[in-house]
Enzyme design. Structure first.
Site, PDB file in Angstrom:
ATOM      1  N   ASP A  20      -1.753 -69.761 -37.031  1.00 33.89           N
ATOM      2  CA  ASP A  20      -2.886 -70.450 -37.672  1.00 33.89           C
ATOM      3  C   ASP A  20      -3.993 -71.499 -37.430  1.00 33.89           C
ATOM      4  OD1 ASP A  20      -1.222 -68.949 -39.997  1.00 33.89           O
ATOM      5  OD2 ASP A  20       0.369 -70.455 -40.333  1.00 33.89           O
ATOM      6  N   HIS A  55      -5.578 -62.745 -39.070  1.00 36.63           N
ATOM      7  CA  HIS A  55      -6.770 -63.583 -38.656  1.00 36.63           C
ATOM      8  C   HIS A  55      -8.129 -64.004 -39.280  1.00 36.63           C
ATOM      9  CE1 HIS A  55      -5.161 -63.180 -34.030  1.00 36.63           C
ATOM     10  NE2 HIS A  55      -5.025 -64.251 -34.964  1.00 36.63           N
TER      11      HIS A  55
END
Length: 507
Positions: A20, A55
């Site tokens: 992340d 993503h």
């Protein structure tokens, strides 16, 4: 300072925390930087993982497809041999993007050695989590339920099905899928000891999750809700599957991609010989590597630079590695989180409002920047450039902290991450404290225009990880903070950060 040359045509995009970090936004930056050069990026390939790694690039959320999809100038979007991929998910993700104007399938190359994941892996993923909680009475692992670990287990158990199997006749594929389904059902019933009610609920859970995730695709008229209905695969008896339906659907999805299946290694070697650059996009992060992280809170793949060569299928050679982090830390699941912020802290509340998983939507835990973890990733993983995102999110924090060491109850100090998880759980952070700033920095594009305290904090982040990585004597060449993210938009990146040797003098 001027951006320094890359040391290689091979460029790795690696997270150095627990995922992340914003790795997806790095890809367009590299492409843009090299666009007008002879070494322009011609291949962006997904190195590891599967649909568990989300993503965001150019405002587009991606799972299986490489972030290069948002850049039309990149001729090759590749999925490497180190990836596990459900062929249906490729269609579910790719067709809506094509509808929006992105060119996907004419650029997509799936390595013939890429592992095929299917429904059986997702059922096993849910079953092992149920076993962990209800049989072993342990805390949940926090799996994404995407079937990634069971898919890799088929590889190590020599039961793999690869995308090359879609290039042959249907009978061979059908036999392998039937054996896989039988193993999964028997394991779920007899080893995981899942109840009949829970077994039935798995299909409902998967259906709800995919219908929710694909509402846009349905709205675009590309699919119907029935396409995401997993109950169609449930057998007439408990712990059985409708094998005919399962085979029909997966064979159709895989063979529809036949023209996209080939050898990534040949394309990579050809583009290297032509002088062009190849970017490897990694899922997860260094500390989620199946060998170097902390089981069971790891993924099932290798998550940093060496896997570039395995997944691409090319010889080991010089490579330029980008390390991507955030200006603070986040984790999901049941990780040991030494630097976790107190929930009552106003900054913590602010950060939790923006921290949700791209793929799962899970709330992330929030903590202070841990330079011990990142310094170890530098020391043992190696990288040349750093990208730090979301420093803008810290605006308004009165006092900021950086963890530079750990300490145990006896006062023993740890300058590196201990391998013993039982020890690690007992440790407390040692912080350096840094003055915050109140200014909105999302519009700043030059490092010198940042508030002084923001510049000092950026310098402290870099200095602290370097000092962890290289205790005593610093090397002659230090990794540079090449990009500093001050907002989520592609334009919100500072690119003129001083060289690391000069930057760390600001602290």
């Amino acid at each position: 300072m001027p951006l320094t040359p890359f040391r290689s045509q091979l460029i790795a995009d690696v997270g150095i925390s627990f995922g992340d970090e914003g790795k997806g936004r790095l890809i367009p930056e590299i492409i843009e930087e090299l666009r007008a050069t002879p070494a322009a990026v011609s291949v962006v390939f997904k190195v590891n993982g599967g649909s568990n790694s989300g993503h965001t690039a150019g405002g587009i959320k991606l799972n299986l497809l490489p972030a290069g999809v948002v850049e039309s100038a990149v001729p090759h979007l590749a999925i490497g041999a180190g990836v596990v991929a459900d062929p249906r998910k490729i269609h579910w993700e790719g067709r809506p993007l094509e509808k929006k104007g992105y060119t996907v399938f004419s650029r997509l190359l799936i390595d013939e050695r890429t592992l095929v994941s299917d429904l059986s892996h997702r059922l096993l993923d849910l079953a092992w989590e149920d076993y962990r909680v209800n049989v072993l009475q342990e805390e949940p692992r926090g799996s994404t339920g995407r079937g990634i670990t069971p898919a890799y287990q088929d590889e190590t158990g020599q039961w793999q099905i690869t995308f090359a199997d879609f290039l042959g006749g249907p009978n061979f594929f059908a036999r392998k899928l039937a054996a896989r389904a039988d193993r999964a059902c028997r394991t779920i019933q007899h080893v995981c000891r899942v109840s009949e009610t829970t077994w039935n609920s798995f299909f409902e859970k998967l259906t709800a999750a995919e219908q929710r995730a694909n509402t846009e695709a349905v709205a675009l008229g590309l699919f119907t809700p029935a396409d995401f209905d997993f109950t169609q695969f449930r057998g007439a008896a408990p712990f059985t599957l409708n094998l005919d339906k399962l085979t029909e659907v997966y064979w159709a999805a895989g063979t529809a991609l036949a023209k996209n299946i080939g050898e990534v290694r040949e394309v990579v070697l050809r583009e290297l010989a032509a002088g062009r650059s190849i970017v490897g996009e990694f899922g997860q992060a260094y500390w989620l590597d199946k060998r170097h992280g902390f089981s069971p809170n790891v993924t099932a793949s290798h998550t940093f630079t060496p896997e570039f060569f395995e997944s691409a299928g090319i010889p080991v050679q010089p490579i330029h590695t980008f390390a991507v982090a955030k200006a603070y830390d986040t984790k999901v699941g049941t990780h040991t989180f030494i630097t976790q912020m107190e929930d009552a802290l106003p900054l913590c509340q602010k950060l939790k409002e923006i921290e949700f998983g791209t793929t799962t939507g899970r709330q992330r835990m929030v903590g202070w920047y841990d330079a011990v973890e990142k310094g170890d990733a530098l020391r043992y993983g190696g990288y040349q450039d750093v990208m730090i995102n979301k420093i803008d999110a810290l605006s308004g924090g009165h006092e900021l902290r950086i963890c530079t060491a750990y300490v145990d109850a006896a006062g023993r100090r740890y300058a590196h991450v201990p391998r013993n998880e039982a020890v690690r759980r007992t440790l407390k952070p040692v912080y350096t404290k840094h003055a915050g700033w109140t200014e909105d920095i999302t519009g700043v594009r030059h490092f010198a225009d940042l508030p002084l305290n923001a510049r000092r904090y950026a310098a402290a982040m870099v200095r602290s990880l370097i000092e962890v990585a290289y205790p005593g004597k610093l090397p002659a060449v230090l990794p540079n903070l090449r990009y500093l993210g001050v907002g989520p938009q592609p334009s919100q990146i500072i690119k003129d950060v001083p060289a690391a040797a000069d930057l760390i003098k600001l602290v």
